[in-house]
Write a protein that holds these residues in place. Sequence first.
Motif, PDB file in Angstrom:
ATOM      1  N   MET A   1       0.829  -1.219   0.000  1.00 24.72           N
ATOM      2  CA  MET A   1       0.000   0.000   0.000  1.00 24.72           C
ATOM      3  C   MET A   1       0.864   1.270   0.000  1.00 24.72           C
ATOM      4  SD  MET A   1      -3.352  -0.631   0.028  1.00 24.72           S
ATOM      5  CE  MET A   1      -4.204   0.673   0.915  1.00 24.72           C
ATOM      6  N   GLY A   2       2.211   1.164   0.124  1.00 23.37           N
ATOM      7  CA  GLY A   2       3.037   2.358   0.075  1.00 23.37           C
ATOM      8  C   GLY A   2       3.084   3.075   1.404  1.00 23.37           C
ATOM      9  N   HIS A   3       3.576   4.326   1.378  1.00 24.41           N
ATOM     10  CA  HIS A   3       3.736   5.125   2.586  1.00 24.41           C
ATOM     11  C   HIS A   3       2.440   5.844   2.926  1.00 24.41           C
ATOM     12  CE1 HIS A   3       8.070   4.533   2.766  1.00 24.41           C
ATOM     13  NE2 HIS A   3       8.112   4.766   1.473  1.00 24.41           N
ATOM     14  N   GLY A   4       1.915   5.642   4.116  1.00 24.18           N
ATOM     15  CA  GLY A   4       0.759   6.390   4.584  1.00 24.18           C
ATOM     16  C   GLY A   4      -0.391   6.368   3.603  1.00 24.18           C
ATOM     17  N   LYS A   5      -0.728   7.547   3.089  1.00 27.88           N
ATOM     18  CA  LYS A   5      -1.876   7.666   2.188  1.00 27.88           C
ATOM     19  C   LYS A   5      -1.500   7.405   0.729  1.00 27.88           C
ATOM     20  CE  LYS A   5      -4.251  10.909   5.206  1.00 27.88           C
ATOM     21  NZ  LYS A   5      -4.778  12.269   5.406  1.00 27.88           N
ATOM     22  N   VAL A   6      -0.221   7.224   0.459  1.00 22.97           N
ATOM     23  CA  VAL A   6       0.226   7.005  -0.920  1.00 22.97           C
ATOM     24  C   VAL A   6      -0.005   5.546  -1.285  1.00 22.97           C
ATOM     25  CG1 VAL A   6       2.121   7.239  -2.546  1.00 22.97           C
ATOM     26  CG2 VAL A   6       1.962   8.804  -0.594  1.00 22.97           C
ATOM     27  N   VAL A   7      -0.913   5.315  -2.242  1.00 27.81           N
ATOM     28  CA  VAL A   7      -1.314   3.946  -2.589  1.00 27.81           C
ATOM     29  C   VAL A   7      -1.279   3.761  -4.100  1.00 27.81           C
ATOM     30  CG1 VAL A   7      -2.798   3.770  -0.544  1.00 27.81           C
ATOM     31  CG2 VAL A   7      -3.784   4.532  -2.724  1.00 27.81           C
ATOM     32  N   ASN A   8      -1.433   2.514  -4.541  1.00 21.59           N
ATOM     33  CA  ASN A   8      -1.517   2.312  -5.994  1.00 21.59           C
ATOM     34  C   ASN A   8      -2.918   2.712  -6.479  1.00 21.59           C
ATOM     35  OD1 ASN A   8      -3.351  -0.024  -6.095  1.00 21.59           O
ATOM     36  ND2 ASN A   8      -1.653  -1.163  -5.179  1.00 21.59           N
ATOM     37  N   VAL A   9      -3.022   2.918  -7.780  1.00 23.99           N
ATOM     38  CA  VAL A   9      -4.226   3.521  -8.340  1.00 23.99           C
ATOM     39  C   VAL A   9      -5.462   2.640  -8.157  1.00 23.99           C
ATOM     40  CG1 VAL A   9      -3.855   2.688 -10.717  1.00 23.99           C
ATOM     41  CG2 VAL A   9      -5.125   4.811 -10.322  1.00 23.99           C
ATOM     42  N   SER A  10      -5.319   1.319  -8.271  1.00 24.47           N
ATOM     43  CA  SER A  10      -6.499   0.454  -8.152  1.00 24.47           C
ATOM     44  C   SER A  10      -7.033   0.443  -6.728  1.00 24.47           C
ATOM     45  CB  SER A  10      -6.191  -0.959  -8.640  1.00 24.47           C
ATOM     46  OG  SER A  10      -5.106  -1.493  -7.919  1.00 24.47           O
ATOM     47  N   ASP A  11      -6.129   0.491  -5.732  1.00 25.97           N
ATOM     48  CA  ASP A  11      -6.584   0.552  -4.341  1.00 25.97           C
ATOM     49  C   ASP A  11      -7.356   1.845  -4.082  1.00 25.97           C
ATOM     50  OD1 ASP A  11      -5.575  -1.900  -3.586  1.00 25.97           O
ATOM     51  OD2 ASP A  11      -3.655  -1.096  -2.917  1.00 25.97           O
ATOM     52  N   ALA A  12      -6.838   2.952  -4.597  1.00 30.77           N
ATOM     53  CA  ALA A  12      -7.505   4.240  -4.394  1.00 30.77           C
ATOM     54  C   ALA A  12      -8.888   4.246  -5.046  1.00 30.77           C
ATOM     55  CB  ALA A  12      -6.650   5.370  -4.951  1.00 30.77           C
ATOM     56  N   LEU A  13      -8.949   3.820  -6.294  1.00 34.80           N
ATOM     57  CA  LEU A  13     -10.213   3.905  -7.042  1.00 34.80           C
ATOM     58  C   LEU A  13     -11.248   2.882  -6.587  1.00 34.80           C
ATOM     59  CD1 LEU A  13      -8.792   4.554 -10.629  1.00 34.80           C
ATOM     60  CD2 LEU A  13      -9.831   6.228  -9.081  1.00 34.80           C
ATOM     61  N   SER A  14     -10.824   1.904  -5.810  1.00 32.56           N
ATOM     62  CA  SER A  14     -11.766   0.875  -5.334  1.00 32.56           C
ATOM     63  C   SER A  14     -12.828   1.443  -4.405  1.00 32.56           C
ATOM     64  CB  SER A  14     -11.013  -0.256  -4.629  1.00 32.56           C
ATOM     65  OG  SER A  14     -10.442   0.213  -3.414  1.00 32.56           O
ATOM     66  N   VAL A  15     -12.611   2.665  -3.887  1.00 39.07           N
ATOM     67  CA  VAL A  15     -13.615   3.266  -2.993  1.00 39.07           C
ATOM     68  C   VAL A  15     -14.816   3.805  -3.775  1.00 39.07           C
ATOM     69  CG1 VAL A  15     -11.852   3.881  -1.295  1.00 39.07           C
ATOM     70  CG2 VAL A  15     -12.607   5.605  -2.963  1.00 39.07           C
ATOM     71  N   ILE A  16     -14.695   3.918  -5.105  1.00 41.10           N
ATOM     72  CA  ILE A  16     -15.810   4.426  -5.921  1.00 41.10           C
ATOM     73  C   ILE A  16     -16.782   3.281  -6.199  1.00 41.10           C
ATOM     74  CG2 ILE A  16     -16.466   5.547  -8.083  1.00 41.10           C
ATOM     75  CD1 ILE A  16     -13.677   6.802  -8.167  1.00 41.10           C
ATOM     76  N   LYS A  17     -18.027   3.475  -5.795  1.00 43.14           N
ATOM     77  CA  LYS A  17     -19.056   2.427  -5.909  1.00 43.14           C
ATOM     78  C   LYS A  17     -20.028   2.719  -7.052  1.00 43.14           C
ATOM     79  CE  LYS A  17     -17.310   0.746  -2.116  1.00 43.14           C
ATOM     80  NZ  LYS A  17     -16.219  -0.249  -2.292  1.00 43.14           N
ATOM     81  N   ASP A  18     -20.737   1.703  -7.478  1.00 43.02           N
ATOM     82  CA  ASP A  18     -21.789   1.874  -8.491  1.00 43.02           C
ATOM     83  C   ASP A  18     -22.768   2.955  -8.031  1.00 43.02           C
ATOM     84  OD1 ASP A  18     -20.571  -0.239  -9.747  1.00 43.02           O
ATOM     85  OD2 ASP A  18     -22.199  -1.677  -9.386  1.00 43.02           O
ATOM     86  N   GLY A  19     -23.121   3.850  -8.953  1.00 41.91           N
ATOM     87  CA  GLY A  19     -24.120   4.877  -8.641  1.00 41.91           C
ATOM     88  C   GLY A  19     -23.566   6.112  -7.967  1.00 41.91           C
ATOM     89  N   ASP A  20     -22.258   6.142  -7.683  1.00 41.10           N
ATOM     90  CA  ASP A  20     -21.682   7.290  -6.969  1.00 41.10           C
ATOM     91  C   ASP A  20     -21.714   8.569  -7.800  1.00 41.10           C
ATOM     92  OD1 ASP A  20     -21.143   6.109  -4.570  1.00 41.10           O
ATOM     93  OD2 ASP A  20     -18.969   5.949  -4.842  1.00 41.10           O
ATOM     94  N   VAL A  21     -21.740   9.691  -7.073  1.00 36.67           N
ATOM     95  CA  VAL A  21     -21.517  11.008  -7.671  1.00 36.67           C
ATOM     96  C   VAL A  21     -20.024  11.293  -7.511  1.00 36.67           C
ATOM     97  CG1 VAL A  21     -22.006  13.483  -7.525  1.00 36.67           C
ATOM     98  CG2 VAL A  21     -23.828  11.804  -7.103  1.00 36.67           C
ATOM     99  N   VAL A  22     -19.331  11.502  -8.638  1.00 41.67           N
ATOM    100  CA  VAL A  22     -17.883  11.697  -8.625  1.00 41.67           C
ATOM    101  C   VAL A  22     -17.562  13.094  -9.152  1.00 41.67           C
ATOM    102  CG1 VAL A  22     -15.646  10.848  -9.445  1.00 41.67           C
ATOM    103  CG2 VAL A  22     -17.510   9.228  -8.986  1.00 41.67           C
TER     104      VAL A  22
END
Length: 554
Positions: A1-22
Amino acid sequence: MGHGKVVNVSDALSVIKDGDVVAISGFNLSTAPEYLILELFEQYKKTGHPNNLFIISDTLPAVADRGLDKVFGELYQDKDQKFIRGTLMPFIGWSPALMKMTLENRIEVYSFAIGTTSYWFREVASNRPGLLSKVGIGTFLDPRIDGGASNEIAKEKKTCKVDVLTINGEEWLLYQAPTPDVTLIRGTTADEDGNISMEEEGIYGTVLNMAQAAKALPNQGKVICQVKYVARKDTIPTREVIVPAPLIDYVVVAPDAEKYHKISGSYVYDPRLAGHVKAKKTKELEELLPAPNQIRDRIAAGRILIEVMKTAAKLKKPLFGNLGIGIPVYASWLAGELGLSNLLALTVEPGPIGGIALVGPDFGVAISPQAIIPMPDMFTNYEGGIIDFAALGFMEIDSKGNLNPSYSSTKVSGPGGFPVISSGSPRTFFAGGFTAGKFDIDAAKGKLIIKSDGNILKFNEKIVKIVFSGPQAVKAKKEILYVTERAVFGLNENGLILKEIAPGVDLEKDILAKMNFKPQIANKLETMPECLFHPSLDPLKEHIDDILEEAGLI
């Protein structure tokens, strides 16, 4: 997962769910998190998720075949796409595919003005119901007309809506849209805690407020930031932190700046655009300002510049203003050619003040600006009438002085910053050719020569879309002028009034016969200044110098 909040792109984007407002930041490619946008789409193509997204941007994170336009280009080919259900985009002109999807009613599309949408993020971040504004009354943004809906499905669904409120006997518009579940923004550097700086960006845009909007109650969401670099904890100087760590959930490093992290459409990074160095003025730099290749356009730009300099003389100071795209840009070129740039502090919508504003896919940044401020604050200068003037282009005008700058039956580019700038500025000078289509127009010896005229009329009783309201401008006691190469119109309570005509033209044949309505005609019809109708700029310079000398400005 990297340092602190620095993560790979797929881990970060996994928080976006179906139907979300982005929410996605971006004025063209400036502040556009292009890596996050394209990787999110790749995730959908591989898995079918997330789907049914509603996208909101402060402008449009795209130029041709980059960013969101690349996404919409593919979506347009897929008649069964489920990725995006709708958008709120103030400007979609850089995405032909999105314009087609709008016209074909494939997804919901809404277009509030840039300043309205940008400031809306600040308002909903403060837990207010939306943005209250006078901008848009009497135009397509008014719910009694289109309410900002760009197609029929949007009018029906009303995911974004506008309401009319009456406060102390005056009408106001309340702009409402769904608040973001996730916001994607961009900075330059993140430290390991997630503090974000923007030192290699050409603008600040709306990134801070967009992050805040996702974090506000009652629906606290996530914020993902794309950066170029990661720094050690506590090494970004305090005053350089633009988005503080508590607002950031994940940081993703773009792997290739050329591919995913450009300061504008043509530049990866340039210290002159980022405000790090002030470039010496050279002929090469001045040539970046577009020069008119038609004398018709130069005449209209010159008449605008005369009006601007008359305003400077009247106010006895250099002017704070905005020059829109089209003929008004040539007024900036003319000011440089005539040595008048020191009397103009010109602004660019997303934040630069002064310098040389770039155009085309680089529009939004400036070479060597004297200041760069956040986009909502820049639009406060416009909406609040803090600027001294605006000069903007037009496509169509009706008898009431209502104006359409960009819409046609086949083009739905969105209003951009136009509604806020035109309705807020105390003085707005509109400029355009009198007709459209193929023409052959010249000038010599102080006269306009119309060899052949355009066959498309621009002064019409009914226009495609009202983006500027003449009656509202009259009510607000604004100073309005409509400038062409052969005629200049003013505005009063009865609508459009012809005030000046070019030397050498015939009132009936060249003006009234080329309009679909008969305007009022001033009792004393003036002649446009003859200095405009010469191949040389010297007579124009003499005319303007006389105006400025009398006011003690030169």
